[in-house]
Design a protein around this motif. Structure first.
Motif, PDB file in Angstrom:
ATOM      1  N   GLN A  85      -0.121   1.544 -12.231  1.00 48.08           N
ATOM      2  CA  GLN A  85      -0.662   0.218 -11.927  1.00 48.08           C
ATOM      3  C   GLN A  85      -1.882  -0.016 -12.811  1.00 48.08           C
ATOM      4  OE1 GLN A  85       0.405  -1.999  -9.104  1.00 48.08           O
ATOM      5  NE2 GLN A  85       2.196  -0.741  -9.521  1.00 48.08           N
TER       6      GLN A  85
ATOM      7  N   GLN B  22       0.865  -1.175   0.000  1.00 47.17           N
ATOM      8  CA  GLN B  22       0.000   0.000   0.000  1.00 47.17           C
ATOM      9  C   GLN B  22       0.904   1.228   0.000  1.00 47.17           C
ATOM     10  OE1 GLN B  22      -1.188  -2.410   2.780  1.00 47.17           O
ATOM     11  NE2 GLN B  22       0.988  -2.131   3.174  1.00 47.17           N
TER      12      GLN B  22
ATOM     13  N   ASN C 130      -4.264  -5.845  -6.549  1.00 45.90           N
ATOM     14  CA  ASN C 130      -3.900  -6.366  -7.865  1.00 45.90           C
ATOM     15  C   ASN C 130      -2.586  -7.151  -7.809  1.00 45.90           C
ATOM     16  OD1 ASN C 130      -2.732  -3.755  -7.310  1.00 45.90           O
ATOM     17  ND2 ASN C 130      -1.977  -3.677  -9.406  1.00 45.90           N
ATOM     18  N   GLN C 131      -1.952  -7.202  -6.636  1.00 40.89           N
ATOM     19  CA  GLN C 131      -0.660  -7.868  -6.497  1.00 40.89           C
ATOM     20  C   GLN C 131      -0.756  -9.235  -5.814  1.00 40.89           C
ATOM     21  OE1 GLN C 131       2.168  -6.627  -7.853  1.00 40.89           O
ATOM     22  NE2 GLN C 131       0.909  -4.988  -8.689  1.00 40.89           N
TER      23      GLN C 131
ATOM     24  N   THR D 229      -0.171   6.106 -10.706  1.00 35.99           N
ATOM     25  CA  THR D 229       0.458   5.004  -9.966  1.00 35.99           C
ATOM     26  C   THR D 229       1.152   4.003 -10.880  1.00 35.99           C
ATOM     27  OG1 THR D 229      -1.412   3.437  -9.973  1.00 35.99           O
ATOM     28  CG2 THR D 229      -1.445   5.177  -8.305  1.00 35.99           C
TER      29      THR D 229
ATOM     30  N   HIS E  99      -2.972  -2.262  -2.838  1.00 36.37           N
ATOM     31  CA  HIS E  99      -2.763  -2.897  -4.140  1.00 36.37           C
ATOM     32  C   HIS E  99      -3.098  -4.388  -4.121  1.00 36.37           C
ATOM     33  CE1 HIS E  99      -1.181   0.501  -6.348  1.00 36.37           C
ATOM     34  NE2 HIS E  99      -0.549   0.853  -5.254  1.00 36.37           N
TER      35      HIS E  99
END
Length: 323
Positions: free
Chosen positions: A273, A24, A44-45, A271, A42
């Protein structure tokens, strides 16, 4: 739907056997865009690219300990819940059958198969797939896994504990809402820690069932959930999820399709991302309320990064994808 500190500790131990805490960060460019300090969690990780894998791992862990006779699982999904069960089921040696609606994300379908799930395409939308999955469980002798369950909630709640441990007490956290496990886990951890953080849910205006149910303090079903934000395309909310939200959520923000597409572009720009649509809708909610957030410390949950290439192409071209 609350849980204890002991429950959260057990869930954290289960998750840690598979992957470390996700990061984060308080991204400076995003903070400047919003006018606040913005922490992004995050999710998504994770190994499946979304937060739901936490819940699947905890659900399957209990199943193996308490219901070892169960040969496999069946459930319905638009993608991330199915990937979660496929990942967790494969690790435990279980058969996993996942029902998806017609026209579902081809990338998410491929990912579920990649994790070992058997895919069944049935129904015009998630609700029809959900009803078919319940029937399939009986026919195949498999356990039907709902989209909202105490083990799923405490499992995904582990992301909230990581966020608060790293960022400290935040004024507000925005989170997208599909069937409700993510927001319920966040509320549960907030309450366990005794924080005053406001939790705000975010839904798509073209899938308003959760917002309508929250306002009515009872389940309200809609005929359609026609949004490109597939992770929140719910038209029949879970009653326990709505009760949890009514008890612990400050309010629900409803955002338009263009708002979510723009939030995706903002996340990519600030970001670097990749968010899927449901992963960006929390930021869309914050941007809709940026005046109230000015100068504060806020969090947004980037719940997943499983974005179809076709959707990404549209978003990067400045267009809003069709449902």
């Amino acid at each position: 739907m609350g849980f204890s500190s002991a429950d959260l500790d057990v869930a954290t131990a289960v998750v840690r056997r598979h992957f470390p805490a996700t990061p984060q960060f308080a991204w400076p460019l995003l903070g400047a865009h919003v006018g606040a300090t913005v922490w992004v969690k995050h999710e998504n990780q994770t190994p499946t690219g979304a937060f739901k894998v936490r819940g699947g791992l905890v659900y399957v862990d209990r199943l193996r300990r308490e219901r070892p006779h169960v040969a496999g699982l069946v459930s319905a999904t638009r993608g991330n819940h199915g990937q979660s069960l496929a990942y967790a089921g494969a690790a435990a040696g279980l058969r996993v059958v996942i029902v998806v609606p017609e026209g579902n994300s081809p990338d998410k379908n491929a990912a579920m198969r990649g994790f070992g799930a058997e895919l069944v395409v049935h129904g015009a939308d998630f609700q029809e797939s959900r009803e078919h999955a319940a029937r399939l469980g009986d026919e195949l002798g498999l356990e039907t896994v709902p989209s909202f369950h105490p083990d799923l909630v405490v499992g995904v709640g582990t992301y909230a504990k990581e966020l608060f441990d790293a960022a400290g007490a935040l004024d507000t956290v925005y989170v997208g809402v599909g069937m409700g496990s993510g927001i319920a886990g966040l509320v549960g951890v907030r309450d366990l820690l005794g924080l005053a953080t406001r939790v705000v849910g975010v839904v798509a205006e073209r899938a308003p069932a959760t917002a309508l149910s929250f306002a009515a303090a009872a389940v309200v079903t809609t005929e359609r959930a026609a949004t490109f934000v597939d992770g929140v395309a719910c038209r029949t909310p879970d009653a326990a999820a709505i009760a949890t939200m009514v008890a612990g959520v400050d309010h629900i923000v409803t955002v338009g399709e263009d708002d979510t597409a723009e939030a995706m572009r903002v996340l990519l720009r600030t970001t670097h991302q990749l968010p899927e649509p449901a992963g960006a809708i929390a930021l869309a909610g914050l941007l809709a309320e940026r005046d109230a957030a000015a100068g504060r410390r806020v969090g947004v949950i980037l719940s997943g990064g499983n974005c179809d290439t076709s959707i990404l192409t549209e978003v990067l071209a400045g267009r809003t994808p069709a449902a």
